[in-house]
Design an enzyme around this catalytic site. Structure first.
Site, PDB file in Angstrom:
ATOM      1  N   ARG A  38     -12.881  -2.947  -1.788  1.00  0.00           N
ATOM      2  CA  ARG A  38     -13.238  -4.106  -0.960  1.00  0.00           C
ATOM      3  C   ARG A  38     -14.729  -4.429  -1.039  1.00  0.00           C
ATOM      4  NH1 ARG A  38      -8.386  -3.466   1.384  1.00  0.00           N
ATOM      5  NH2 ARG A  38      -7.578  -5.160   2.666  1.00  0.00           N
ATOM      6  N   HIS A  81     -10.965  -2.471  -7.744  1.00  0.00           N
ATOM      7  CA  HIS A  81     -10.239  -2.972  -6.573  1.00  0.00           C
ATOM      8  C   HIS A  81     -10.975  -2.830  -5.242  1.00  0.00           C
ATOM      9  CE1 HIS A  81      -9.214   1.266  -5.821  1.00  0.00           C
ATOM     10  NE2 HIS A  81      -8.881   0.904  -4.602  1.00  0.00           N
ATOM     11  N   ASP A  87      -7.306   8.185   3.045  1.00  0.00           N
ATOM     12  CA  ASP A  87      -8.218   7.375   3.859  1.00  0.00           C
ATOM     13  C   ASP A  87      -7.836   5.909   3.965  1.00  0.00           C
ATOM     14  OD1 ASP A  87      -8.674   6.429   1.341  1.00  0.00           O
ATOM     15  OD2 ASP A  87     -10.619   7.387   1.084  1.00  0.00           O
ATOM     16  N   GLU A  91      -6.298  16.026   1.811  1.00  0.00           N
ATOM     17  CA  GLU A  91      -7.532  15.435   1.263  1.00  0.00           C
ATOM     18  C   GLU A  91      -8.500  15.097   2.405  1.00  0.00           C
ATOM     19  OE1 GLU A  91      -8.271  11.439  -0.817  1.00  0.00           O
ATOM     20  OE2 GLU A  91      -7.710  12.709  -2.492  1.00  0.00           O
ATOM     21  N   HIS A 131      -5.319  -5.069 -10.519  1.00  0.00           N
ATOM     22  CA  HIS A 131      -4.828  -4.874  -9.147  1.00  0.00           C
ATOM     23  C   HIS A 131      -4.341  -6.224  -8.615  1.00  0.00           C
ATOM     24  CE1 HIS A 131      -4.720  -3.868  -4.905  1.00  0.00           C
ATOM     25  NE2 HIS A 131      -5.028  -2.611  -5.176  1.00  0.00           N
ATOM     26  N   GLU A 160     -12.595   2.748   4.233  1.00  0.00           N
ATOM     27  CA  GLU A 160     -12.033   4.088   4.040  1.00  0.00           C
ATOM     28  C   GLU A 160     -12.863   5.202   4.687  1.00  0.00           C
ATOM     29  OE1 GLU A 160     -12.411   1.806   1.672  1.00  0.00           O
ATOM     30  OE2 GLU A 160     -10.411   1.436   0.835  1.00  0.00           O
TER      31      GLU A 160
HETATM   32  C1  UD1 Z   1      -5.634  -0.135  -0.424  1.00  0.00           C
HETATM   33  C2  UD1 Z   1      -6.474   0.794   0.460  1.00  0.00           C
HETATM   34  C3  UD1 Z   1      -7.528   1.471  -0.380  1.00  0.00           C
HETATM   35  C4  UD1 Z   1      -6.922   2.144  -1.591  1.00  0.00           C
HETATM   36  C5  UD1 Z   1      -6.051   1.165  -2.358  1.00  0.00           C
HETATM   37  C6  UD1 Z   1      -5.326   1.868  -3.463  1.00  0.00           C
HETATM   38  C7  UD1 Z   1      -6.927   0.164   2.791  1.00  0.00           C
HETATM   39  C8  UD1 Z   1      -7.768  -0.642   3.709  1.00  0.00           C
HETATM   40  N1  UD1 Z   1      -7.166  -0.001   1.487  1.00  0.00           N
HETATM   41  O1  UD1 Z   1      -6.497  -1.162  -0.909  1.00  0.00           O
HETATM   42  O2  UD1 Z   1      -8.180   2.444   0.419  1.00  0.00           O
HETATM   43  O3  UD1 Z   1      -7.968   2.597  -2.413  1.00  0.00           O
HETATM   44  O4  UD1 Z   1      -5.077   0.599  -1.482  1.00  0.00           O
HETATM   45  O5  UD1 Z   1      -4.862   0.957  -4.418  1.00  0.00           O
HETATM   46  O6  UD1 Z   1      -6.081   0.897   3.233  1.00  0.00           O
HETATM   47  N2  UD1 Z   1      -0.693  -6.155  -3.189  1.00  0.00           N
HETATM   48  C9  UD1 Z   1       0.438  -6.526  -3.875  1.00  0.00           C
HETATM   49  N3  UD1 Z   1       1.314  -5.548  -4.288  1.00  0.00           N
HETATM   50  C10 UD1 Z   1       1.106  -4.218  -4.038  1.00  0.00           C
HETATM   51  C11 UD1 Z   1      -0.063  -3.862  -3.367  1.00  0.00           C
HETATM   52  C12 UD1 Z   1      -0.960  -4.826  -2.932  1.00  0.00           C
HETATM   53  O7  UD1 Z   1       0.676  -7.703  -4.109  1.00  0.00           O
HETATM   54  O8  UD1 Z   1       1.927  -3.386  -4.427  1.00  0.00           O
HETATM   55  C13 UD1 Z   1      -1.634  -7.210  -2.730  1.00  0.00           C
HETATM   56  C14 UD1 Z   1      -1.193  -7.853  -1.397  1.00  0.00           C
HETATM   57  O9  UD1 Z   1      -1.522  -9.205  -1.388  1.00  0.00           O
HETATM   58  C15 UD1 Z   1      -2.044  -7.109  -0.382  1.00  0.00           C
HETATM   59  C16 UD1 Z   1      -3.333  -6.960  -1.167  1.00  0.00           C
HETATM   60  O10 UD1 Z   1      -2.924  -6.659  -2.503  1.00  0.00           O
HETATM   61  O11 UD1 Z   1      -2.217  -7.815   0.832  1.00  0.00           O
HETATM   62  C17 UD1 Z   1      -4.274  -5.914  -0.657  1.00  0.00           C
HETATM   63  O12 UD1 Z   1      -3.589  -4.691  -0.434  1.00  0.00           O
HETATM   64  P1  UD1 Z   1      -4.239  -3.622   0.584  1.00  0.00           P
HETATM   65  O13 UD1 Z   1      -3.355  -2.448   0.661  1.00  0.00           O
HETATM   66  O14 UD1 Z   1      -4.603  -4.290   1.871  1.00  0.00           O
HETATM   67  O15 UD1 Z   1      -5.622  -3.291  -0.096  1.00  0.00           O
HETATM   68  P2  UD1 Z   1      -5.959  -2.554  -1.441  1.00  0.00           P
HETATM   69  O16 UD1 Z   1      -7.162  -3.213  -2.014  1.00  0.00           O
HETATM   70  O17 UD1 Z   1      -4.745  -2.375  -2.250  1.00  0.00           O
HETATM   71  N1  UDP Z   2      -3.095   4.461 -11.257  1.00  0.00           N
HETATM   72  C1  UDP Z   2      -1.849   4.130 -11.766  1.00  0.00           C
HETATM   73  N2  UDP Z   2      -1.694   2.942 -12.431  1.00  0.00           N
HETATM   74  C2  UDP Z   2      -2.699   2.076 -12.615  1.00  0.00           C
HETATM   75  C3  UDP Z   2      -3.977   2.406 -12.086  1.00  0.00           C
HETATM   76  C4  UDP Z   2      -4.127   3.599 -11.406  1.00  0.00           C
HETATM   77  O1  UDP Z   2      -0.880   4.912 -11.629  1.00  0.00           O
HETATM   78  O2  UDP Z   2      -2.485   1.024 -13.233  1.00  0.00           O
HETATM   79  C5  UDP Z   2      -3.234   5.723 -10.514  1.00  0.00           C
HETATM   80  C6  UDP Z   2      -4.422   6.599 -10.887  1.00  0.00           C
HETATM   81  O3  UDP Z   2      -4.077   7.496 -11.928  1.00  0.00           O
HETATM   82  C7  UDP Z   2      -4.727   7.322  -9.587  1.00  0.00           C
HETATM   83  C8  UDP Z   2      -4.329   6.321  -8.533  1.00  0.00           C
HETATM   84  O4  UDP Z   2      -3.487   5.366  -9.166  1.00  0.00           O
HETATM   85  O5  UDP Z   2      -3.904   8.480  -9.415  1.00  0.00           O
HETATM   86  C9  UDP Z   2      -5.545   5.665  -7.974  1.00  0.00           C
HETATM   87  O6  UDP Z   2      -5.194   4.570  -7.252  1.00  0.00           O
HETATM   88  P1  UDP Z   2      -6.252   3.461  -6.831  1.00  0.00           P
HETATM   89  O7  UDP Z   2      -7.340   3.395  -7.813  1.00  0.00           O
HETATM   90  O8  UDP Z   2      -5.437   2.230  -6.575  1.00  0.00           O
HETATM   91  O9  UDP Z   2      -6.743   3.969  -5.402  1.00  0.00           O
HETATM   92  P2  UDP Z   2      -7.907   4.970  -4.941  1.00  0.00           P
HETATM   93  O10 UDP Z   2      -7.713   6.267  -5.611  1.00  0.00           O
HETATM   94  O11 UDP Z   2      -9.204   4.303  -5.265  1.00  0.00           O
HETATM   95  O12 UDP Z   2      -7.714   5.035  -3.461  1.00  0.00           O
END
Ligand code: UD1
Ligand code: UDP
Length: 371
Positions: A213, A211, A95, A117, A243, A131
């Site tokens: 939003r 994490h 999602d 999923e 995160h 999401e």
């Molecule tokens: C995203 C997904 C969320 C998912 C989550 C898993 C969307 C809108 N959100 O949220 O559904 O649950 O990933 O973790 O698709 N960043 C880094 N390094 C990384 C990843 C992220 O620095 O490897 C930072 C960047 O500044 C980036 C910010 O985190 O812009 C937000 O990342 P983003 O993918 O937009 O949102 P998440 O909160 O990670």
């Molecule tokens: N996870 C990981 N390292 C971490 C935190 C989470 O590998 O430090 C794994 C966790 O086991 C799960 C997935 O990341 O499989 C979940 O990711 P996240 O919580 O970022 O996203 P969501 O599932 O909420 O979309």
């Protein structure tokens, strides 16, 4: 058969890895893997344990990137790849904004989409945001809907998705967990204790993640305040892989940065995180995937959200929705730290999300599809 798998974030990498491995083992299938690059380091450390290489990487991560920019960039970036390899099928998972944008790009290119999923719903388009909308929109585009549970199937039927397009498969996250546990075995525990020597202390481990939003407007701060109070107890350690989102990290560091017994660490790779969940007495999280993994591992999980699209974990008694009220998180945590029976009741439920064979079921459906 040519399949293009498109994934962008940590959970998509983890949950698609078993299916990619499965499909790459089929001689009649050519699998190309495209990372959108929505996540960078977190994506790499999620995929690495599964020994999978990407074929394309759009490399789209920008610090604090607005959703509109990301969505537009995925659409535009995928167009060229779809033109180049002309796949028969595009597979997406979950999602995220990558998921939705990739399915729309495939639709524009006239390629059928399989959604892994499918069918998770809270019923509220604002929670989780964005999401819930991403999954509903992806369902409108998808040709195959791989629903992890019967509940997910019912949600899709209620939205008039044709019954013969829905396949209840279990969640591939259980396949991923089983892969990690079997490929590392006993080594898993030893490695994590070497990395975090405090795990050998005679204390209970509280593992936390935050994490979402919708928790960025005060919710994350209230969760951290609860963790700070909990850490006053000398019988626990708190471990929180932070995160990197700039809307989360500074909040966590400000509230918990110098708190004794609170260990803030970089995101863990999947081997390390599974090993850490295995060591935990209690998990406090707003993560989707962790709500699925914890019941399998027999670790009680408090979900710091108002609504969940994974009601199965709550229904079997493995998870509780506690919201982000500090006092409520404390009340529920104390109960699970101090009341052995309450802890045991949550730890000994069944795992409602699958049996480790989801990827095999999905592959079978795809392989039986006439071109
Ligand atoms: C995203 C997904 C969320 C998912 C989550 C898993 C969307 C809108 N959100 O949220 O559904 O649950 O990933 O973790 O698709 N960043 C880094 N390094 C990384 C990843 C992220 O620095 O490897 C930072 C960047 O500044 C980036 C910010 O985190 O812009 C937000 O990342 P983003 O993918 O937009 O949102 P998440 O909160 O990670
Ligand atoms: N996870 C990981 N390292 C971490 C935190 C989470 O590998 O430090 C794994 C966790 O086991 C799960 C997935 O990341 O499989 C979940 O990711 P996240 O919580 O970022 O996203 P969501 O599932 O909420 O979309």
């Amino acid at each position: 058969m040519d399949i293009l798998v498109v994934i962008g974030t940590r959970p998509e990498a983890i949950k698609m890895a078993p299916l990619i491995r499965r499909l790459r083992g089929e001689s009649s299938v050519r699998v190309n893997l495209c990372a959108t690059g929505q996540h960078r380091e977190m994506f790499a450390t999620a995929l690495e344990p599964f020994e999978i290489e990407t074929d394309f990487n759009l490399d789209l991560m920008r610090e604090a990137q607005p959703l509109a920019d990301l969505t537009a960039a995925v659409l535009r970036g995928l167009q060229g790849i779809l033109d180049e390899i002309r796949p028969d099928i595009v597979l997406v998972q979950g999602d995220t904004s990558s998921t939705f944008a990739a399915s729309l790009a495939a639709f524009y290119a006239g390629v059928r989409v399989g959604h892994v999923e499918a069918g998770l719903r809270t019923g509220d388009p604002l929670a989780p945001w964005p999401e819930e909308l991403n999954r509903r929109l992806t369902a409108q585009v998808a040709h195959w809907h791989f629903a992890p549970t019967e509940t997910a199937r019912s949600n899709l039927l209620a939205e008039s998705i044709a019954p013969n397009r829905i396949f209840v498969t279990g969640n591939t996250v259980i396949d991923a967990l089983e892969w990690i546990l079997s490929s590392m075995g006993d080594q898993l525990r030893e490695n994590i204790r070497n990395r975090f020597p405090f795990l050998a202390d005679d204390k209970k481990l509280l593992l936390a993640t935050v994490h979402r939003r919708e928790n960025q407007r005060g919710g994350a701060a209230r969760v951290c305040a609860a963790l700070r109070t909990l850490a006053r107890r000398e019988d626990i350690n708190v471990l929180l892989p932070v995160h990197p989102n700039p809307a989360i990290k500074p909040v966590v560091e400000e509230i918990l940065g110098s708190t004794p017994r609170v260990h803030l660490v970089e995101p863990l790779d999947y081997f390390e995180f599974v090993a850490t969940m295995n060591e935990a007495h209690l998990i406090v999280t707003d993560s989707g995937g962790v709500q699925e993994e914890a019941p399998y591992l027999g670790v009680p999980v408090l979900v710091t959200r108002e609504k969940t699209e994974r009601p199965e974990a709550v229904a079997v008694g493995a998870a509780r929705l506690v919201g982000t009220d500090t006092a409520e998180i404390l009340r529920q945590s104390y109960m699970l730290l101090d009341d052995r029976d309450a802890h045991e009741a949550m730890a000994s439920t069944s795992s409602p999300f699958g049996d480790g064979l989801a990827s095999a079921r999905i592959a079978k459906v795809l392989l039986n599809t006439p071109r």
